[in-house]
Design a protein around this motif. Structure first.
Motif, PDB file in Angstrom:
ATOM      1  N   THR A   1       0.981  -1.264  19.120  1.00 26.49           N
ATOM      2  CA  THR A   1       0.283  -2.421  18.562  1.00 26.49           C
ATOM      3  C   THR A   1       1.188  -3.643  18.632  1.00 26.49           C
ATOM      4  O   THR A   1       2.318  -3.624  18.134  1.00 26.49           O
ATOM      5  CB  THR A   1      -0.113  -2.162  17.098  1.00 26.49           C
ATOM      6  N   ARG A   2       0.695  -4.696  19.245  1.00 29.14           N
ATOM      7  CA  ARG A   2       1.478  -5.926  19.392  1.00 29.14           C
ATOM      8  C   ARG A   2       1.157  -6.886  18.242  1.00 29.14           C
ATOM      9  O   ARG A   2      -0.004  -7.292  18.082  1.00 29.14           O
ATOM     10  CB  ARG A   2       1.181  -6.561  20.739  1.00 29.14           C
ATOM     11  N   ILE A   3       2.161  -7.209  17.474  1.00 27.71           N
ATOM     12  CA  ILE A   3       1.994  -8.032  16.271  1.00 27.71           C
ATOM     13  C   ILE A   3       2.776  -9.330  16.397  1.00 27.71           C
ATOM     14  O   ILE A   3       3.945  -9.319  16.794  1.00 27.71           O
ATOM     15  CB  ILE A   3       2.455  -7.263  15.011  1.00 27.71           C
ATOM     16  N   THR A   4       2.132 -10.432  16.040  1.00 32.17           N
ATOM     17  CA  THR A   4       2.799 -11.723  15.957  1.00 32.17           C
ATOM     18  C   THR A   4       2.850 -12.138  14.493  1.00 32.17           C
ATOM     19  O   THR A   4       1.819 -12.145  13.810  1.00 32.17           O
ATOM     20  CB  THR A   4       2.051 -12.801  16.763  1.00 32.17           C
ATOM     21  N   VAL A   5       4.038 -12.446  14.004  1.00 32.65           N
ATOM     22  CA  VAL A   5       4.206 -12.951  12.643  1.00 32.65           C
ATOM     23  C   VAL A   5       4.277 -14.465  12.732  1.00 32.65           C
ATOM     24  O   VAL A   5       5.222 -15.022  13.303  1.00 32.65           O
ATOM     25  CB  VAL A   5       5.477 -12.383  11.983  1.00 32.65           C
ATOM     26  N   LEU A   6       3.262 -15.139  12.201  1.00 32.44           N
ATOM     27  CA  LEU A   6       3.164 -16.590  12.267  1.00 32.44           C
ATOM     28  C   LEU A   6       3.850 -17.190  11.032  1.00 32.44           C
ATOM     29  O   LEU A   6       3.347 -17.077   9.913  1.00 32.44           O
ATOM     30  CB  LEU A   6       1.696 -17.017  12.320  1.00 32.44           C
ATOM     31  N   GLU A   7       4.999 -17.796  11.227  1.00 33.16           N
ATOM     32  CA  GLU A   7       5.782 -18.310  10.103  1.00 33.16           C
ATOM     33  C   GLU A   7       5.779 -19.836  10.098  1.00 33.16           C
ATOM     34  O   GLU A   7       6.110 -20.469  11.098  1.00 33.16           O
ATOM     35  CB  GLU A   7       7.215 -17.780  10.176  1.00 33.16           C
TER      36      GLU A   7
ATOM     37  N   ASP B   1      -2.536  -7.926  19.182  1.00 34.95           N
ATOM     38  CA  ASP B   1      -3.523  -7.144  18.432  1.00 34.95           C
ATOM     39  C   ASP B   1      -3.706  -7.656  17.005  1.00 34.95           C
ATOM     40  O   ASP B   1      -4.790  -7.527  16.437  1.00 34.95           O
ATOM     41  CB  ASP B   1      -3.090  -5.669  18.377  1.00 34.95           C
ATOM     42  N   LEU B   2      -2.633  -8.211  16.437  1.00 36.42           N
ATOM     43  CA  LEU B   2      -2.688  -8.632  15.038  1.00 36.42           C
ATOM     44  C   LEU B   2      -1.763  -9.818  14.823  1.00 36.42           C
ATOM     45  O   LEU B   2      -0.635  -9.842  15.320  1.00 36.42           O
ATOM     46  CB  LEU B   2      -2.238  -7.476  14.129  1.00 36.42           C
ATOM     47  N   VAL B   3      -2.246 -10.796  14.048  1.00 35.77           N
ATOM     48  CA  VAL B   3      -1.420 -11.920  13.610  1.00 35.77           C
ATOM     49  C   VAL B   3      -1.257 -11.807  12.099  1.00 35.77           C
ATOM     50  O   VAL B   3      -2.248 -11.702  11.366  1.00 35.77           O
ATOM     51  CB  VAL B   3      -2.049 -13.278  13.970  1.00 35.77           C
ATOM     52  N   VAL B   4      -0.015 -11.819  11.638  1.00 34.11           N
ATOM     53  CA  VAL B   4       0.283 -11.735  10.210  1.00 34.11           C
ATOM     54  C   VAL B   4       0.839 -13.071   9.749  1.00 34.11           C
ATOM     55  O   VAL B   4       1.733 -13.633  10.392  1.00 34.11           O
ATOM     56  CB  VAL B   4       1.310 -10.620   9.911  1.00 34.11           C
ATOM     57  N   VAL B   5       0.308 -13.581   8.630  1.00 29.56           N
ATOM     58  CA  VAL B   5       0.777 -14.862   8.092  1.00 29.56           C
ATOM     59  C   VAL B   5       1.407 -14.621   6.722  1.00 29.56           C
ATOM     60  O   VAL B   5       0.693 -14.362   5.746  1.00 29.56           O
ATOM     61  CB  VAL B   5      -0.377 -15.878   7.950  1.00 29.56           C
ATOM     62  N   PRO B   6       2.730 -14.675   6.602  1.00 26.92           N
ATOM     63  CA  PRO B   6       3.369 -14.556   5.288  1.00 26.92           C
ATOM     64  C   PRO B   6       2.928 -15.683   4.363  1.00 26.92           C
ATOM     65  O   PRO B   6       2.439 -16.726   4.803  1.00 26.92           O
ATOM     66  CB  PRO B   6       4.867 -14.659   5.618  1.00 26.92           C
ATOM     67  N   GLY B   7       3.134 -15.489   3.058  1.00 32.12           N
ATOM     68  CA  GLY B   7       2.666 -16.447   2.068  1.00 32.12           C
ATOM     69  C   GLY B   7       3.339 -17.808   2.158  1.00 32.12           C
ATOM     70  O   GLY B   7       4.504 -17.929   2.535  1.00 32.12           O
ATOM     71  N   LEU B   8       2.575 -18.843   1.806  1.00 29.89           N
ATOM     72  CA  LEU B   8       3.119 -20.197   1.723  1.00 29.89           C
ATOM     73  C   LEU B   8       3.870 -20.346   0.410  1.00 29.89           C
ATOM     74  O   LEU B   8       3.461 -19.817  -0.620  1.00 29.89           O
ATOM     75  CB  LEU B   8       1.992 -21.228   1.777  1.00 29.89           C
ATOM     76  N   GLY B   9       4.941 -21.099   0.418  1.00 31.10           N
ATOM     77  CA  GLY B   9       5.756 -21.271  -0.782  1.00 31.10           C
ATOM     78  C   GLY B   9       5.281 -22.414  -1.660  1.00 31.10           C
ATOM     79  O   GLY B   9       5.980 -23.423  -1.798  1.00 31.10           O
ATOM     80  N   VAL B  10       4.098 -22.293  -2.257  1.00 33.52           N
ATOM     81  CA  VAL B  10       3.579 -23.327  -3.161  1.00 33.52           C
ATOM     82  C   VAL B  10       3.171 -22.673  -4.473  1.00 33.52           C
ATOM     83  O   VAL B  10       2.802 -21.496  -4.501  1.00 33.52           O
ATOM     84  CB  VAL B  10       2.366 -24.064  -2.552  1.00 33.52           C
ATOM     85  N   ASP B  11       3.229 -23.454  -5.566  1.00 33.49           N
ATOM     86  CA  ASP B  11       2.900 -22.856  -6.858  1.00 33.49           C
ATOM     87  C   ASP B  11       1.978 -23.702  -7.724  1.00 33.49           C
ATOM     88  O   ASP B  11       1.704 -23.356  -8.872  1.00 33.49           O
ATOM     89  CB  ASP B  11       4.174 -22.535  -7.647  1.00 33.49           C
ATOM     90  N   THR B  12       1.464 -24.808  -7.186  1.00 37.32           N
ATOM     91  CA  THR B  12       0.489 -25.613  -7.929  1.00 37.32           C
ATOM     92  C   THR B  12      -0.671 -25.956  -7.001  1.00 37.32           C
ATOM     93  O   THR B  12      -0.521 -25.955  -5.771  1.00 37.32           O
ATOM     94  CB  THR B  12       1.095 -26.925  -8.455  1.00 37.32           C
TER      95      THR B  12
END
Length: 308
Positions: free
Chosen positions: A2-8, A60-71
């Motif tokens: 499985t080919r994964i791209t992590v979009l940062e 096959d899959l794009v993963v997006v880690p969380g954005l660093g915002v809190d409000t």
């Protein structure tokens, strides 16, 4: 494989990005140690400049880690920024090309803004859930859930839900057995709900009228009152009150009251030696069995668990 791209994106949560890579690397190591091929090929795509291109063909899959915002203000400014708008276009193009998409926490807003969640079930971090509901009315939001895997798109809740989301990815693309093995190596317990972590006072505080309603419920928590009584005390019709509670807390009036009753019961269980039967009466329930049933439903734990 499985080919994964992590979009940062710039400002991403470092822990969320690290969790993404750590879980996938663990899955590869566990598989190799068992004499099987590594299931994942992982590449990182930094969406920091205008020349960033869409994930490579065949992803096959794009993963997006969380954005660093809190409000809410920071989140709205962030998703309007050029790099985030560019990321939305990249995600939309990847989805059209057949890639699955996975995102958690505030990054779920990127998927919703791109229209990728319209008509789908999804979750997001619990404190942004009211904003999400108001902004994306075509999405079926399941706030309590830690992960909603409505493939080919999966979403996760608050920041550390990235761990649960990535285990769901491993299960989807490499099998439940490998996901379970990864959870064991990483010392992860099974979790299915954000509800035990949702702070009702934080949510209610976003609307002065609902904050007042929360205070009223806490003062009257031992009483068996109707929602109509609460709405009247707030000088609202039941329908208006229900609309305000849903917009502020993402809950129905009944669940709003129930959450306060259970939170109060939990505090008494953890800080006093009162019998469960007495605590049930203190929070408005006629018997302990009702408290046990509702507490298990909302928190996946029993009164005895909190008392320990």
């Amino acid at each position: 494989m499985t080919r994964i791209t992590v979009l940062e994106l710039p400002g991403r949560m470092a822990s969320s990005a690290a969790i993404t890579h750590d879980v996938l690397a663990t899955a590869n190591r566990v598989s190799l140690a068992a004499g099987r091929p590594a299931p994942f090929e992982v590449r990182t795509l930094l969406c920091a400049d205008a020349k960033a291109r869409a994930p490579a063909a065949g992803t096959d899959l794009v993963v997006v880690p969380g954005l660093g915002v809190d409000t809410e203000e920071a989140l709205l400014a962030r998703i309007a920024a050029p790099d985030c708008r560019r990321a939305m276009r990249l995600l939309a193009n990847a989805a059209r090309a057949g890639s699955a998409i996975a995102a958690s926490c505030a990054s779920t807003f990127l998927l919703a803004e791109a229209g990728l969640l319209d008509g789908r079930r999804a979750t997001t971090t619990w404190w942004f859930a009211p904003l999400f509901s108001r902004r994306y009315r075509d999405v079926v939001l399941l706030t309590d859930q830690i992960v909603v895997a409505d493939w080919p798109i999966a979403t996760g809740g608050a920041a550390m839900a990235q761990m649960d989301l990535m285990l769901a990815v491993v299960a989807r693309f490499a099998g439940a057995g490998l996901a379970k093995a990864c959870a064991g190596y990483l010392l992860l317990d099974g979790r299915t709900s954000q509800a035990p972590y949702m702070a009702i006072t934080y949510l209610a505080g976003q609307d002065p009228a609902i904050a007042k309603a929360e205070s009223w419920v806490r003062r009257n928590v031992a009483r068996d009152f109707a929602i109509e009584d609460l709405a009247k005390a707030m000088a609202m019709t039941p329908r208006t009150f229900a609309r305000r509670v849903a917009a502020t807390c993402g809950l129905s009036p009944i669940r709003f009251v129930r959450r306060i009753r259970i939170e109060t019961a939990r505090f008494l269980l953890e800080t006093t030696k009162r019998p469960v039967e007495e605590i049930a009466r203190c929070v408005g329930y006629a018997d302990a069995s009702t408290l046990r049933r509702l507490m298990r439903s909302d928190t996946q734990r029993t009164p005895a668990d909190f008392r320990r």
